[in-house]
Design an enzyme around this catalytic site. Structure first.
Site, PDB file in Angstrom:
ATOM      1  N   GLY A  33       0.786  -1.228   0.000  1.00  0.00           N
ATOM      2  CA  GLY A  33       0.000   0.000   0.000  1.00  0.00           C
ATOM      3  C   GLY A  33       0.817   1.276   0.000  1.00  0.00           C
ATOM      4  O   GLY A  33       0.279   2.354  -0.232  1.00  0.00           O
ATOM      5  N   CYS A 242     -27.572  -8.729 -16.875  1.00  0.00           N
ATOM      6  CA  CYS A 242     -27.014  -8.308 -18.162  1.00  0.00           C
ATOM      7  C   CYS A 242     -28.009  -8.609 -19.279  1.00  0.00           C
ATOM      8  O   CYS A 242     -28.563  -9.701 -19.355  1.00  0.00           O
ATOM      9  CB  CYS A 242     -25.695  -9.036 -18.420  1.00  0.00           C
ATOM     10  N   CYS A 245     -26.252 -11.545 -21.614  1.00  0.00           N
ATOM     11  CA  CYS A 245     -25.886 -12.884 -21.138  1.00  0.00           C
ATOM     12  C   CYS A 245     -26.607 -13.255 -19.849  1.00  0.00           C
ATOM     13  O   CYS A 245     -26.355 -14.313 -19.291  1.00  0.00           O
ATOM     14  CB  CYS A 245     -24.377 -13.002 -20.959  1.00  0.00           C
ATOM     15  N   CYS A 267     -22.801  -6.442 -19.413  1.00  0.00           N
ATOM     16  CA  CYS A 267     -21.546  -6.692 -18.697  1.00  0.00           C
ATOM     17  C   CYS A 267     -20.469  -5.713 -19.174  1.00  0.00           C
ATOM     18  O   CYS A 267     -20.286  -5.535 -20.381  1.00  0.00           O
ATOM     19  CB  CYS A 267     -21.020  -8.095 -18.990  1.00  0.00           C
ATOM     20  N   CYS A 273     -18.803 -11.853 -20.578  1.00  0.00           N
ATOM     21  CA  CYS A 273     -20.101 -11.846 -21.256  1.00  0.00           C
ATOM     22  C   CYS A 273     -20.086 -12.797 -22.451  1.00  0.00           C
ATOM     23  O   CYS A 273     -20.990 -13.606 -22.630  1.00  0.00           O
ATOM     24  CB  CYS A 273     -20.420 -10.422 -21.707  1.00  0.00           C
TER      25      CYS A 273
END
Lengths: 299, 206
Positions: A33, A242, A245, A267, A273
């Protein structure tokens, strides 16, 4: 596969630059980090187009790697296509759109829906690496704040969100704390993707070219999105699956269809997808269209 | 050309394929620090002067250049050969004070100097610290330690040998000054284990 471009070193960068970046990556991995300064180079693309990510990818890439590049989840948009071609030409590495096959995934602002695995490395392109920058413009001050782990200002910012909007209105670049120590900007990924960073089996590297910073999250590292007891962190929710899909629990992009308010949600992860459609999943707006249009033969 | 006799350190080879071997050596070091305690393998072929091992030499050549400084422990300074080899192949400056070193190469690990003799970085710049590269005969057979922290799913064990008797206390002190501290790359032959400052350590089974 494209033939290697003559006249360039493997993966474009010279060896001394790679060593400098590699040393920064080792520190970044050891101090999860923490933003390690590095001597970011001019790249053959403008700042803002992923020069940080490209430099990190160029420094870690080996001959046997398989590279995937995504731009807002898509393998097919300008930034993804041009960076993929860049490494095909300068490194000659195999490229793919399949998340599971890639060993290195360079991304602009999404984490693939397919869960990442051990041994994979995801490289994020980062515009502003400092999560406190819009709250405190002075680098000297933010550096001290990180040194002293003084992050009250970020909590004030999130609190002001609640005071103004009734909820935490930050939806992307949502601040996280890495291994309980450093406050970190996850790059402008939607907060939907934040939980995927937590205890991920993959190594996560972040490169900011213009701001000259590299940072990292090792695999299996705690990544916590900041929140309050009475306003816990929540991911974006979508009303519908979606439209192509029928996937649920994934991040969707809004597509405007006409000037009469027509729209669809699909998506953002194109590979996910397409894979689902090839498996026979059909969304409500796919209609009679073929479920899957095969790509052109591999370059 | 008798100045370049086979015994001359400059004639001892570096990487046969510098670009690929630098990358694979770096990749092993990166994964070693990303997955503390998990063994990585260095695939490099080079001929360093004794007693410097291939593995330690590979890390030095992959990571050091004119921008870095190297400190050598007494085991590596019995003659000037190793310093000369490293200078020739990397261009790095050999320093006599461990506190000035970006990388410290240690051949006699039982006599490892105290960690605070090295650069620990500052709270503002914890990255300005020394990376210790330890050359050991074996990564097995020593008293076992349990490692945990970032990069470790659960716990993993470390049994490298020999390490200083107060190794656990040193590593705990190193963890306590986080984000400052030193990072360790522990090398035996061509095997490598990383021990970054973020790792917590305790004697196993005790």
């Amino acid at each position: 596969m494209t033939t290697l471009h003559p006249g360039y070193n493997f993966a474009y960068l010279d060896e001394q630059t790679k060593r400098m970046i590699r040393r920064a990556i080792l520190k970044a991995v050891a101090i999860p980090g923490y933003q390690v300064p590095f001597a970011s180079r001019e790249m053959p693309m403008p700042y803002g187009w992923g020069t940080g990510g490209v430099q990190v990818t160029a420094a870690i890439l080996g001959e046997g790697d398989v590279l995937k590049v995504i731009d807002q989840g898509s393998d097919d948009t300008t930034n993804a296509v041009s960076i993929r071609k860049f490494f095909e030409k300068t490194a000659g590495v195999e490229t793919t759109t399949e998340t599971a096959r890639a060993t290195v995934i360079q991304t602009r602002h999404r984490i693939p829906e397919t869960a990442l695995q051990e041994g994979q490395t995801i490289v994020y392109q980062v515009p502003i690496p400092e999560p406190l920058r819009f709250l405190e413009p002075r680098e000297t001050e933010t550096r001290t704040m990180h040194g002293l782990e003084e992050y009250g200002l970020m909590h004030v910012k999130l609190y002001e969100d609640i005071a103004t909007h009734g909820h935490i209105a930050t939806t992307y670049a949502y601040p996280v704390k890495v291994n309980g120590r450093y406050l970190m900007d996850p790059s402008p990924t939607p907060k939907f993707d934040n939980p995927k960073m937590d205890m991920s089996p993959a190594l996560q590297l972040f490169g900011a070219g213009r701001e000259k910073r590299i940072y990292a999250i090792p695999p299996y590292t705690k990544v916590v999105s900041l929140d309050f007891e009475d306003h816990p962190f929540e991911v974006n929710k979508f009303d519908k699956p979606c439209a192509l899909c029928a996937a649920e629990g994934v991040y969707l992009d809004e597509v405007i269809l006409d000037d009469a308010g027509g729209r669809m949600f699909v998506c953002s992860d194109t590979d996910y997808c397409e894979t689902r459609r090839a498996e026979g999943h059909r969304g409500e707006m796919l209609g009679e269209a073929p479920a899957f249009v095969s790509r052109e033969p591999a370059e | 050309m008798d100045t370049l006799s086979p015994a001359h350190p400059h004639s001892l080879s570096g990487f046969a394929r510098p670009v690929a071997e630098s990358q694979s050596t770096f990749h092993a070091a990166m994964m070693a620090l990303a997955r503390p305690g998990q063994r990585q393998t260095l695939a490099a072929s080079l001929t360093p002067p004794a007693p410097l091992s291939e593995g330690v030499a590979a890390l030095a050549l992959a990571l050091c250049d004119f921008e870095t400084t190297i400190w050598l422990d007494p085991a590596f300074t019995v003659s000037d050969e190793i310093a000369s080899y490293l200078r020739f192949h990397t261009g790095a400056r050999i320093v006599t004070s461990p506190a000035q070193a970006n990388f410290a190469l240690v051949g006699e690990t039982a006599a490892l100097p105290a960690f605070d003799a090295f650069a620990l970085g500052t709270l503002d710049y914890p990255d300005r610290s020394t990376t210790l590269i330890l050359q050991l005969p074996s990564l097995d057979g020593g008293p076992p330690f349990a490692l945990s922290g970032p990069g470790v799913a659960g716990e993993v064990s470390l049994a490298a040998h020999p390490l200083p008797p107060d190794f656990e206390a040193r590593m705990q002190a190193n963890r306590a000054v986080f984000p400052r501290g030193v990072d360790l790359l522990i090398v035996a032959g061509l095997s490598l284990i990383g021990l970054p400052r973020s790792t917590s350590i305790r004697k196993a089974g005790g």
